[in-house]
Design a protein around this motif. Structure first.
Motif, PDB file in Angstrom:
ATOM      1  N   TYR A 243       7.430  -8.604   6.849  1.00 51.93           N
ATOM      2  CA  TYR A 243       6.099  -9.158   6.600  1.00 51.93           C
ATOM      3  C   TYR A 243       5.409  -8.349   5.524  1.00 51.93           C
TER       4      TYR A 243
ATOM      5  N   VAL B 157      -4.706   1.484   9.700  1.00 50.72           N
ATOM      6  CA  VAL B 157      -3.754   2.555   9.451  1.00 50.72           C
ATOM      7  C   VAL B 157      -3.784   2.954   7.970  1.00 50.72           C
ATOM      8  N   VAL B 158      -3.794   1.960   7.068  1.00 48.87           N
ATOM      9  CA  VAL B 158      -3.874   2.246   5.642  1.00 48.87           C
ATOM     10  C   VAL B 158      -5.126   3.063   5.340  1.00 48.87           C
TER      11      VAL B 158
ATOM     12  N   ASN C  47      -3.336  -8.262   9.165  1.00 52.49           N
ATOM     13  CA  ASN C  47      -3.292  -7.501  10.399  1.00 52.49           C
ATOM     14  C   ASN C  47      -4.328  -6.379  10.306  1.00 52.49           C
TER      15      ASN C  47
ATOM     16  N   PHE D  83      -5.126 -10.727  13.613  1.00 54.63           N
ATOM     17  CA  PHE D  83      -3.692 -10.695  13.337  1.00 54.63           C
ATOM     18  C   PHE D  83      -3.188 -12.123  13.158  1.00 54.63           C
TER      19      PHE D  83
ATOM     20  N   HIS E  36      -5.053  -4.061  12.346  1.00 57.33           N
ATOM     21  CA  HIS E  36      -4.486  -2.770  12.752  1.00 57.33           C
ATOM     22  C   HIS E  36      -3.800  -2.102  11.554  1.00 57.33           C
ATOM     23  N   TYR E  37      -3.009  -2.873  10.815  1.00 62.50           N
ATOM     24  CA  TYR E  37      -2.348  -2.334   9.626  1.00 62.50           C
ATOM     25  C   TYR E  37      -3.382  -1.804   8.628  1.00 62.50           C
TER      26      TYR E  37
ATOM     27  N   ALA F  13       1.686  -7.585   3.882  1.00 63.97           N
ATOM     28  CA  ALA F  13       0.258  -7.686   4.175  1.00 63.97           C
ATOM     29  C   ALA F  13      -0.431  -8.385   3.013  1.00 63.97           C
TER      30      ALA F  13
ATOM     31  N   THR G 235      -0.105 -14.534  11.064  1.00 65.55           N
ATOM     32  CA  THR G 235       1.169 -14.498  10.351  1.00 65.55           C
ATOM     33  C   THR G 235       1.600 -15.897   9.925  1.00 65.55           C
TER      34      THR G 235
ATOM     35  N   ASP H  66       0.801  -1.220   0.000  1.00 64.26           N
ATOM     36  CA  ASP H  66       0.000   0.000   0.000  1.00 64.26           C
ATOM     37  C   ASP H  66       0.835   1.271   0.000  1.00 64.26           C
TER      38      ASP H  66
END
Length: 132
Positions: A70, A125-126, A119, A101, A121-122, A72, A103, A42
């Protein structure tokens, strides 16, 4: 992130197939490819590969270092299985780390550790950066 590799042409070809596109930047030196770089994700993060001949002594040792990058992905299980089908070996199986989350990680055919993650949370944020 930059990985040190012994066979840049093979590495570049493998990652081009995995990602579905060619590197956007390639640097040659001494008649061979010395560096290739993809932009991924992203935020268009760097994923670079440098031929071991052009690195300082000790960089990119045969053993995995402590850093693990990592990427996404929407489906960790599918991405992990695809990596394995392309010749990567398991490093850590698909693991739920907590709500939203997940992995997994592999060692690519060139000895580099590579992780995939989902994730929430990620993703939040994006989403918060859109329109900025």
């Amino acid at each position: 992130t930059s990985f040190v590799v012994d066979d840049l042409d093979s590495d570049e070809s493998w990652y081009s197939e995995l990602l579905g596109f060619e590197p956007y930047f390639v640097r040659e030196a001494e008649g061979t490819t010395a560096y290739a770089e993809f932009r991924i994700g992203d935020f268009q993060h760097e994923l670079g590969f440098v031929d071991r001949r052009f690195t300082p002594p000790g960089r990119g040792s045969a053993e995995l270092g402590s850093a693990l990058t990592y990427w996404a992905v929407d489906d960790v299980e599918a991405a992990y299985e695809r990596l394995l089908s392309m010749g990567a070996t398991p490093h850590e199986d698909v693991t739920e780390r907590g709500p939203g989350f997940v992995t997994a990680s592999v060692v690519d055919p060139f000895g580099n550790a590579l992780g995939v993650m989902y994730n929430q949370h990620y993703l939040d944020v994006v989403e918060s950066t859109k329109g900025s």
